[in-house]
Design a protein around this motif. Structure first.
Motif, PDB file in Angstrom:
ATOM      1  N   ASP A  33      -5.796  -0.850  -7.859  1.00  0.00           N
ATOM      2  CA  ASP A  33      -4.502  -1.303  -7.379  1.00  0.00           C
ATOM      3  C   ASP A  33      -3.557  -1.257  -8.572  1.00  0.00           C
ATOM      4  OD1 ASP A  33      -2.251  -2.807  -6.536  1.00  0.00           O
ATOM      5  OD2 ASP A  33      -3.492  -3.782  -5.010  1.00  0.00           O
ATOM      6  N   GLU A  34      -2.843  -0.147  -8.703  1.00  0.00           N
ATOM      7  CA  GLU A  34      -1.978   0.053  -9.859  1.00  0.00           C
ATOM      8  C   GLU A  34      -0.868  -0.980  -9.938  1.00  0.00           C
ATOM      9  OE1 GLU A  34      -0.643   4.105 -10.176  1.00  0.00           O
ATOM     10  OE2 GLU A  34      -2.652   4.881  -9.796  1.00  0.00           O
ATOM     11  N   GLU A  35      -0.357  -1.397  -8.796  1.00  0.00           N
ATOM     12  CA  GLU A  35       0.723  -2.391  -8.772  1.00  0.00           C
ATOM     13  C   GLU A  35       0.278  -3.716  -9.386  1.00  0.00           C
ATOM     14  OE1 GLU A  35       2.776  -4.744  -5.213  1.00  0.00           O
ATOM     15  OE2 GLU A  35       3.215  -2.597  -5.161  1.00  0.00           O
ATOM     16  N   LYS A  36      -0.959  -4.122  -9.099  1.00  0.00           N
ATOM     17  CA  LYS A  36      -1.492  -5.377  -9.633  1.00  0.00           C
ATOM     18  C   LYS A  36      -2.196  -5.182 -10.969  1.00  0.00           C
ATOM     19  CE  LYS A  36      -2.243  -7.370  -5.066  1.00  0.00           C
ATOM     20  NZ  LYS A  36      -3.248  -7.776  -4.072  1.00  0.00           N
ATOM     21  N   SER A  93      -6.408  -2.755  -3.305  1.00  0.00           N
ATOM     22  CA  SER A  93      -6.252  -1.528  -2.504  1.00  0.00           C
ATOM     23  C   SER A  93      -6.553  -1.787  -1.032  1.00  0.00           C
ATOM     24  CB  SER A  93      -7.152  -0.415  -3.038  1.00  0.00           C
ATOM     25  OG  SER A  93      -6.760  -0.035  -4.325  1.00  0.00           O
TER      26      SER A  93
END
Length: 108
Positions: A33-36, A93
């Motif tokens: 999860d790139e955002e987190k 994700s």
């Protein structure tokens, strides 16, 4: 009753029983999860134990001091069984993940 299969692996660390459970299809997957800024590898060494029903996995959680859960089936079943709170679940994700720590149960 919950349906589906999960992997359950029990690790004994001293006198502490750690139970790792993942939905069957997640074993060996990398969740990012790139955002987190979170990446989790559902490592077969840690999670890849016995293939059991969700109901059997719930019983394993009840025996554990620490439980590490990843997957929609097992996390939802644990919530429905009252073993974890929905608010304690994170999503990686789109896959739910939760950890359970039981402190002082049965100690005198």
């Amino acid at each position: 009753m919950s349906s589906g299969l999960v992997y359950v692996k029990k690790h004994l660390v001293g006198e502490t029983l750690v139970v790792a459970i993942c939905d069957y299809e997640l074993l060996g997957r990398k969740l990012a999860d790139e955002e987190k800024g979170i990446t989790v590898y559902v490592d077969p060494v840690f999670y890849g134990g016995e293939v059991v029903s969700v109901e059997e996995a719930l019983e394993a959680i009840k025996q554990a001091s620490i439980a590490n859960l990843i997957g929609k089936r097992i996390v939802e079943a644990a919530i429905n069984e009252g073993l974890i709170l929905r608010e304690a679940v994170i999503s990686i994700s789109g896959i739910p993940h939760a950890q359970v720590l039981v402190m002082g149960v049965g100690e005198e």
